[in-house]
Design a protein around this motif. Structure first.
Motif, mmCIF file in Angstrom:
data_model
loop_
_atom_site.group_PDB
_atom_site.id
_atom_site.type_symbol
_atom_site.label_atom_id
_atom_site.label_comp_id
_atom_site.label_asym_id
_atom_site.label_seq_id
_atom_site.Cartn_x
_atom_site.Cartn_y
_atom_site.Cartn_z
ATOM 1 N N ASP A 61 0.799 -1.225 0.000
ATOM 2 C CA ASP A 61 0.000 0.000 0.000
ATOM 3 C C ASP A 61 0.836 1.282 0.000
ATOM 4 O O ASP A 61 0.329 2.348 0.301
ATOM 5 C CB ASP A 61 -0.967 0.039 1.192
ATOM 6 N N GLU A 62 2.123 1.170 -0.327
ATOM 7 C CA GLU A 62 2.933 2.382 -0.368
ATOM 8 C C GLU A 62 2.590 3.193 -1.614
ATOM 9 O O GLU A 62 2.566 2.671 -2.722
ATOM 10 C CB GLU A 62 4.418 2.024 -0.380
ATOM 11 N N LYS A 63 2.323 4.461 -1.452
ATOM 12 C CA LYS A 63 1.954 5.321 -2.558
ATOM 13 C C LYS A 63 3.186 5.685 -3.373
ATOM 14 O O LYS A 63 4.302 5.774 -2.849
ATOM 15 C CB LYS A 63 1.278 6.588 -2.050
ATOM 16 N N ILE A 64 2.967 5.933 -4.669
ATOM 17 C CA ILE A 64 4.081 6.265 -5.543
ATOM 18 C C ILE A 64 4.761 7.555 -5.094
ATOM 19 O O ILE A 64 5.983 7.695 -5.201
ATOM 20 C CB ILE A 64 3.613 6.352 -7.012
ATOM 21 N N ALA A 65 3.989 8.498 -4.546
ATOM 22 C CA ALA A 65 4.583 9.741 -4.056
ATOM 23 C C ALA A 65 5.537 9.474 -2.892
ATOM 24 O O ALA A 65 6.572 10.137 -2.755
ATOM 25 C CB ALA A 65 3.488 10.713 -3.619
ATOM 26 N N VAL A 66 5.200 8.492 -2.058
ATOM 27 C CA VAL A 66 6.074 8.137 -0.937
ATOM 28 C C VAL A 66 7.357 7.514 -1.446
ATOM 29 O O VAL A 66 8.451 7.796 -0.948
ATOM 30 C CB VAL A 66 5.349 7.173 0.024
ATOM 31 N N GLN A 67 7.248 6.662 -2.475
ATOM 32 C CA GLN A 67 8.446 6.055 -3.063
ATOM 33 C C GLN A 67 9.388 7.132 -3.598
ATOM 34 O O GLN A 67 10.599 7.085 -3.362
ATOM 35 C CB GLN A 67 8.053 5.119 -4.202
ATOM 36 N N ILE A 68 8.809 8.081 -4.321
ATOM 37 C CA ILE A 68 9.626 9.155 -4.887
ATOM 38 C C ILE A 68 10.286 9.954 -3.771
ATOM 39 O O ILE A 68 11.480 10.285 -3.837
ATOM 40 C CB ILE A 68 8.758 10.070 -5.775
ATOM 41 N N SER A 69 9.513 10.280 -2.746
ATOM 42 C CA SER A 69 10.032 11.057 -1.625
ATOM 43 C C SER A 69 11.208 10.348 -0.957
ATOM 44 O O SER A 69 12.236 10.971 -0.650
ATOM 45 C CB SER A 69 8.908 11.300 -0.610
ATOM 46 N N LYS A 70 11.076 9.053 -0.755
ATOM 47 C CA LYS A 70 12.151 8.279 -0.119
ATOM 48 C C LYS A 70 13.410 8.296 -0.971
ATOM 49 O O LYS A 70 14.524 8.491 -0.468
ATOM 50 C CB LYS A 70 11.694 6.840 0.119
ATOM 51 N N LEU A 71 13.235 8.068 -2.279
ATOM 52 C CA LEU A 71 14.394 8.029 -3.171
ATOM 53 C C LEU A 71 15.099 9.381 -3.238
ATOM 54 O O LEU A 71 16.334 9.449 -3.199
ATOM 55 C CB LEU A 71 13.951 7.599 -4.570
ATOM 56 N N LEU A 72 14.321 10.450 -3.358
ATOM 57 C CA LEU A 72 14.926 11.779 -3.411
ATOM 58 C C LEU A 72 15.649 12.113 -2.110
ATOM 59 O O LEU A 72 16.755 12.661 -2.117
ATOM 60 C CB LEU A 72 13.850 12.831 -3.688
ATOM 61 N N THR A 73 15.026 11.780 -0.991
ATOM 62 C CA THR A 73 15.629 12.072 0.310
ATOM 63 C C THR A 73 16.932 11.301 0.499
ATOM 64 O O THR A 73 17.927 11.855 0.981
ATOM 65 C CB THR A 73 14.642 11.723 1.446
ATOM 66 N N GLU A 74 16.917 10.030 0.123
ATOM 67 C CA GLU A 74 18.136 9.211 0.237
ATOM 68 C C GLU A 74 19.281 9.791 -0.571
ATOM 69 O O GLU A 74 20.438 9.735 -0.166
ATOM 70 C CB GLU A 74 17.850 7.785 -0.240
ATOM 71 N N ARG A 75 18.958 10.370 -1.726
ATOM 72 C CA ARG A 75 19.987 10.905 -2.622
ATOM 73 C C ARG A 75 20.269 12.389 -2.368
ATOM 74 O O ARG A 75 21.063 12.988 -3.066
ATOM 75 C CB ARG A 75 19.539 10.705 -4.081
ATOM 76 N N LYS A 76 19.541 12.979 -1.394
ATOM 77 C CA LYS A 76 19.687 14.407 -1.087
ATOM 78 C C LYS A 76 19.402 15.268 -2.319
ATOM 79 O O LYS A 76 20.121 16.214 -2.645
ATOM 80 C CB LYS A 76 21.079 14.706 -0.522
ATOM 81 N N LEU A 77 18.300 14.931 -3.008
ATOM 82 C CA LEU A 77 17.859 15.658 -4.195
ATOM 83 C C LEU A 77 16.518 16.334 -3.921
ATOM 84 O O LEU A 77 15.789 15.932 -3.022
ATOM 85 C CB LEU A 77 17.714 14.693 -5.375
ATOM 86 N N PHE A 78 16.217 17.366 -4.723
ATOM 87 C CA PHE A 78 15.001 18.132 -4.488
ATOM 88 C C PHE A 78 14.142 18.228 -5.749
ATOM 89 O O PHE A 78 14.651 18.230 -6.868
ATOM 90 C CB PHE A 78 15.342 19.538 -3.988
ATOM 91 N N LEU A 79 12.833 18.358 -5.500
ATOM 92 C CA LEU A 79 11.836 18.419 -6.569
ATOM 93 C C LEU A 79 10.988 19.682 -6.421
ATOM 94 O O LEU A 79 10.732 20.147 -5.310
ATOM 95 C CB LEU A 79 10.929 17.186 -6.484
ATOM 96 N N SER A 80 10.533 20.207 -7.552
ATOM 97 C CA SER A 80 9.571 21.313 -7.551
ATOM 98 C C SER A 80 8.552 21.047 -8.646
ATOM 99 O O SER A 80 8.680 20.096 -9.419
ATOM 100 C CB SER A 80 10.270 22.658 -7.772
ATOM 101 N N ALA A 81 7.528 21.877 -8.713
ATOM 102 C CA ALA A 81 6.472 21.655 -9.700
ATOM 103 C C ALA A 81 5.916 22.966 -10.231
ATOM 104 O O ALA A 81 5.849 23.960 -9.511
ATOM 105 C CB ALA A 81 5.338 20.829 -9.081
ATOM 106 N N ALA A 82 5.510 22.940 -11.505
ATOM 107 C CA ALA A 82 4.791 24.052 -12.122
ATOM 108 C C ALA A 82 3.544 23.453 -12.754
ATOM 109 O O ALA A 82 3.631 22.655 -13.687
ATOM 110 C CB ALA A 82 5.651 24.737 -13.173
#
Length: 419
Positions: A259-280
């Motif tokens: 039941d892990e949401k795709i947004a949670v997966q992305i968040s975990k991967l970005l956090t592990e790699r110390k990367l950031f996301l933004s949106a328009a």
């Protein structure tokens, strides 16, 4: 071990609220080896509740009720619970003290007789301390069966489940182990996958079941096993997972925590790699940012989003060139890419997603057909976009746009692991 859940409240039956409590309770029970076989919703009505209790007691080892425990006259669960067990209500001093303390700390008003009623509980009940509210939980036993009544306020119910109910059930019952493994596929529909797995399903061991969980653009396959030996159970389920890879390796995208949401997966991967996301965002109107920031931990990798709904906002705030819009249209690959690229620069992030399209019902500032969406993605190395046609349901267009945007960035991040 079998459990049933009874949710009580007219507001559920008229569609005023969604019954999220049952989903949470069922998931928590499943984690400790207790299977939920039925969920029933009934009105705040004594006869309906009594009937539901009687029927559930004939099928289940554990019956959990949620709702109908407030201070108002239409909250009848406690009184019905007492009648079912041929019991009487008595004053619980600990509960009364807790209610008084809550009023003194938060309400700053005198406690009413209705609120004092919250401290009246069945004499045979074990009281479950509700630190977050005035209505206590109640635990009753009848032979080997357990009946538990919880408040319907979600955060109150969740705390009682985690701190009182689950530990109590673990102590009382010996339970089998339950193990789930979820595989995500993309590119084929549920029926096509079922055809490919017909023989596989026929040969599954009796203690393992396969479930199909179709979603937006993807199908999840969940293998669920139940057994007494945890180590052997995990081995047997993982063996079947290997079989899925042999048959569906071309469409399996990843394995997923239950039941892990795709947004949670992305968040975990970005956090592990110390990367950031933004949106328009344009056609999604903030839905992408909302879907991402709903989950805890998003602040560690998401810097912000901009809803540039009008063409003017795209030009003046996102600095998308007017000439570009006039040449290609506001709903175009070129504009989606410019939005993503400029959002990445504006928020100083490693990645940026963008959405522009016609969600309907009218075409707006573009001649593109309703349902046409371009999703842009700016990465540390490149900027690109994809075109999608999602039909003419506005809600569907928005949800699919968010899903596809998440799939694009997830694939981009995980491709680094495969390179």
């Amino acid at each position: 071990m079998i459990a049933e859940i009874i949710t009580i409240g007219d507001e559920i039956l008229i569609g005023q609220i969604v019954d999220s409590n049952s989903a949470f309770i069922a998931k928590e029970l499943n984690l400790i080896g207790i299977s939920v076989y039925q969920i029933t919703s009934v009105q705040d009505d004594k006869d309906h509740i009594l009937t539901a209790l009687k029927e559930a007691s004939e099928r289940a080892d554990v019956v959990i009720l949620t709702g109908g425990l407030g201070p108002t006259k239409d909250d009848v669960t406690k009184y019905t619970f007492t009648e079912y067990f041929d019991d009487k209500l008595v004053l619980n001093e600990a509960v009364l003290k807790h209610v008084e303390e809550l009023f003194e700390k938060y309400k700053k008003t005198p406690i009413s007789d209705l609120n004092r009623e919250q401290a009246m509980v069945p004499s045979k009940a074990k009281v479950l301390h509700n630190k977050n509210g005035t209505a206590p939980g109640m635990w009753m036993e009848q032979g080997k069966k357990v009946f538990i009544s919880l408040p319907g306020v979600p955060y109150e119910m969740k705390a009682l489940m985690e701190e009182e109910v689950i530990p109590g059930l673990q102590e009382k019952y010996d339970r089998p182990f339950i193990y789930h493994k979820t595989i995500l596929t993309s590119g084929e529909g549920e029926s096509a996958i079922a055809n490919r797995l017909a023989g596989f399903e026929d040969e599954l061991p009796s203690h393992i079941k396969l479930a199909y969980l179709p979603g937006l653009g993807r199908v999840r396959l969940r293998l669920s096993g139940k057994g007494e030996d945890e180590e052997e159970l995990i081995k047997s389920v993982e063996k079947q997972v290997e079989g899925l890879y042999e048959l569906l390796g071309d469409i399996i995208s990843e394995e997923q925590e239950e039941d892990e949401k795709i947004a949670v997966q992305i968040s975990k991967l970005l956090t592990e790699r110390k990367l950031f996301l933004s949106a328009a965002e344009s056609c999604t109107g903030g839905a992408l940012s909302a879907a991402f920031t709903t989950h805890p931990g998003a602040s560690s990798c998401f810097k912000g989003g901009l809803v540039s709904y009008a063409t003017q906002a795209k030009q003046e705030i996102l600095h998308v060139p007017k000439e570009l819009i006039e040449k290609y249209s506001v709903v175009s690959a070129e504009v989606a890419e410019a939005m993503a690229k400029n959002a990445k620069k504006m928020f100083k992030t490693d990645y940026a997603l963008s959405t522009t399209g016609n969600a309907g019902p009218t075409k707006g500032d573009s001649d593109a057909e309703v349902g046409t969406v371009f999703v842009g993605l700016a990465t540390p190395e490149k900027t690109y976009s994809k075109k999608f046609i999602f039909g003419n349901s506005r809600d569907h267009v928005v949800k699919q746009s968010v899903q596809k945007a998440f799939e694009m960035i997830l694939k981009e991040i995980t491709s680094e692991d495969r390179s």
